[in-house]
Scaffold this motif. Sequence first.
Motif, PDB file in Angstrom:
ATOM      1  N   GLY A  39      -7.898 -27.370  71.452  1.00 36.19           N
ATOM      2  CA  GLY A  39      -8.191 -25.824  71.370  1.00 36.19           C
ATOM      3  C   GLY A  39      -7.423 -25.147  72.374  1.00 36.19           C
ATOM      4  O   GLY A  39      -8.055 -24.200  73.189  1.00 36.19           O
ATOM      5  N   ILE A  87     -11.490 -31.706  74.522  1.00 35.29           N
ATOM      6  CA  ILE A  87     -12.095 -32.433  75.372  1.00 35.29           C
ATOM      7  C   ILE A  87     -12.535 -31.377  76.624  1.00 35.29           C
ATOM      8  O   ILE A  87     -13.827 -31.757  77.246  1.00 35.29           O
ATOM      9  CB  ILE A  87     -11.264 -33.517  76.086  1.00 35.29           C
ATOM     10  CG1 ILE A  87     -10.071 -33.170  76.551  1.00 35.29           C
ATOM     11  CG2 ILE A  87     -11.253 -34.699  75.141  1.00 35.29           C
ATOM     12  CD1 ILE A  87      -9.153 -33.917  77.528  1.00 35.29           C
ATOM     13  N   THR A 140      -3.200 -30.411  67.799  1.00 32.95           N
ATOM     14  CA  THR A 140      -2.483 -30.123  68.854  1.00 32.95           C
ATOM     15  C   THR A 140      -2.642 -30.768  70.033  1.00 32.95           C
ATOM     16  O   THR A 140      -2.286 -30.100  71.047  1.00 32.95           O
ATOM     17  CB  THR A 140      -2.517 -28.492  69.042  1.00 32.95           C
ATOM     18  OG1 THR A 140      -3.831 -28.046  69.346  1.00 32.95           O
ATOM     19  CG2 THR A 140      -2.034 -27.649  67.609  1.00 32.95           C
TER      20      THR A 140
HETATM   21  N1  APR Z   1      -8.486 -34.341  72.951  1.00 29.04           N
HETATM   22  C1  APR Z   1      -8.585 -33.397  72.754  1.00 29.04           C
HETATM   23  N2  APR Z   1      -7.820 -32.494  73.274  1.00 29.04           N
HETATM   24  C2  APR Z   1      -7.099 -32.814  74.133  1.00 29.04           C
HETATM   25  C3  APR Z   1      -7.158 -34.060  74.816  1.00 29.04           C
HETATM   26  C4  APR Z   1      -7.897 -35.160  74.095  1.00 29.04           C
HETATM   27  N3  APR Z   1      -7.921 -36.365  74.524  1.00 29.04           N
HETATM   28  N4  APR Z   1      -6.283 -33.928  75.952  1.00 29.04           N
HETATM   29  C5  APR Z   1      -5.944 -32.601  75.983  1.00 29.04           C
HETATM   30  N5  APR Z   1      -6.405 -31.744  75.089  1.00 29.04           N
HETATM   31  C6  APR Z   1      -6.134 -30.504  74.859  1.00 29.04           C
HETATM   32  C7  APR Z   1      -6.174 -29.664  76.225  1.00 29.04           C
HETATM   33  O1  APR Z   1      -7.508 -29.586  76.856  1.00 29.04           O
HETATM   34  C8  APR Z   1      -5.476 -28.403  75.631  1.00 29.04           C
HETATM   35  O2  APR Z   1      -6.636 -27.356  75.454  1.00 29.04           O
HETATM   36  O3  APR Z   1      -5.129 -30.071  74.323  1.00 29.04           O
HETATM   37  C9  APR Z   1      -5.031 -28.793  74.150  1.00 29.04           C
HETATM   38  C10 APR Z   1      -3.545 -28.406  74.508  1.00 29.04           C
HETATM   39  O4  APR Z   1      -3.221 -27.183  74.465  1.00 29.04           O
HETATM   40  P1  APR Z   1      -2.091 -26.455  75.410  1.00 29.04           P
HETATM   41  O5  APR Z   1      -2.065 -27.067  76.608  1.00 29.04           O
HETATM   42  O6  APR Z   1      -2.343 -25.019  75.486  1.00 29.04           O
HETATM   43  O7  APR Z   1      -0.898 -26.825  74.654  1.00 29.04           O
HETATM   44  P2  APR Z   1      -0.311 -26.026  73.221  1.00 29.04           P
HETATM   45  O8  APR Z   1       0.755 -25.008  73.586  1.00 29.04           O
HETATM   46  O9  APR Z   1      -1.455 -25.808  72.414  1.00 29.04           O
HETATM   47  O10 APR Z   1       0.668 -27.204  72.535  1.00 29.04           O
HETATM   48  C11 APR Z   1      -0.051 -28.283  72.209  1.00 29.04           C
HETATM   49  O11 APR Z   1       1.841 -28.757  70.577  1.00 29.04           O
HETATM   50  O12 APR Z   1       3.887 -27.970  70.390  1.00 29.04           O
HETATM   51  C12 APR Z   1       3.134 -28.881  70.890  1.00 29.04           C
HETATM   52  O13 APR Z   1       4.493 -29.482  72.792  1.00 29.04           O
HETATM   53  C13 APR Z   1       3.086 -29.081  72.207  1.00 29.04           C
HETATM   54  O14 APR Z   1       2.224 -31.339  72.621  1.00 29.04           O
HETATM   55  C14 APR Z   1       2.064 -29.820  72.723  1.00 29.04           C
HETATM   56  C15 APR Z   1       1.005 -29.349  71.761  1.00 29.04           C
END
Ligand code: APR
Length: 321
Positions: free
Chosen positions: A11, A35, A78
């Motif tokens: 999210g 998470i 994501t």
């Molecule tokens: N389970 C669920 N969510 C998780 C977990 C997990 N184990 N670990 C981290 N997260 C969540 C984070 O809390 C965060 O809210 O994943 C989310 C990732 O969001 P952002 O850091 O904002 O990243 P975003 O720009 O959305 O990109 C997500 O997509 O394009 C790719 O390289 C990018 O790998 C990255 C992914």
Amino acid sequence: MAHKKIALIGGGQIGGVLAQLIAMKQLGDVVLYDIVEDLPQGKTLDIAEAARVDGFDVKVTGTNNYKDIAGSDLVIVTAGLPRKPGMSRDDLLSTNAKIMKVVAENVREYAPNSIVMIISNPLDAMVTLFKKVSGFPANRVLGQAGVLDSSRFSTFIAWELGVSVKDVNAMVLGGHGDTMVPLIRYANVNGIPVMEMLERKYKDKAKAKEVIMAMVERTKMAGGEVVKLLKTGSAFYSPASSATAMAESILLDEKRLLPACALLNGEFGVTGYYAGVPAVLGANGIERVVELSLDADEQAAFDNSINAVKKLVEDMERLGF
Ligand code: APR
């Protein structure tokens, strides 16, 4: 008819925009999982409170419990860290593989019949790992990269030629890394080859070639260009839009032909690896991979990109995944 259900795992930046786009297009009810406590609940409350204004009546809810994704038709992942300036997508491998393994175990348990689209990077490795851990059939596990890379390439072409981007068709194949393969020969503006338009514009073949190669390079590095400007994360509006287009084709069974990260089974001379290829997306996920003829240079570039994917997958296996 009952609404479709879409689970978004992660999210963060992309997940939040995805939730809003999917709601505004009324593709189905959205469950946003993260998470981090309260984050998905807060984002979805905010989005849901715009329903009156935007005129959608699908449900948008947030959760920290995988049980709530039960019955999802489509899961978009994501979860994972994005890049910081100076990092390549591949630098995210070990951190995001750990996360992806847990995600795959939970999706397998709670949404065993879903179609799954991965966005987390490094994309080709993350899709491979999800497929391995979930044991889902190949048509139900795909990745989003090519729609975005192709949109970036199309945007640069439109800017250069002074035409509406709506009339530009250009595809990028291969792995979602620095070796990706923007297809110059097939790029066109409503059927007119882009190279012909460039040669007419510059009245010079060498200059036209130089201009297209600059756009190819910018496309390959386009993700990094955004990371460098944002400083705290990577692109999120355009990845969310791209995944929404793919989701729409799957949920509405549109059978659009889009570049998608799909498991290859002999197509393009590759077996057993995921890579970006043209595919028909419909109610059964990847309904088929569509082959097209590549000349010697294009095939060499594609093979080079596949080698990069193979290396990435080997690195991941060496890490124990
Ligand atoms: N389970 C669920 N969510 C998780 C977990 C997990 N184990 N670990 C981290 N997260 C969540 C984070 O809390 C965060 O809210 O994943 C989310 C990732 O969001 P952002 O850091 O904002 O990243 P975003 O720009 O959305 O990109 C997500 O997509 O394009 C790719 O390289 C990018 O790998 C990255 C992914």
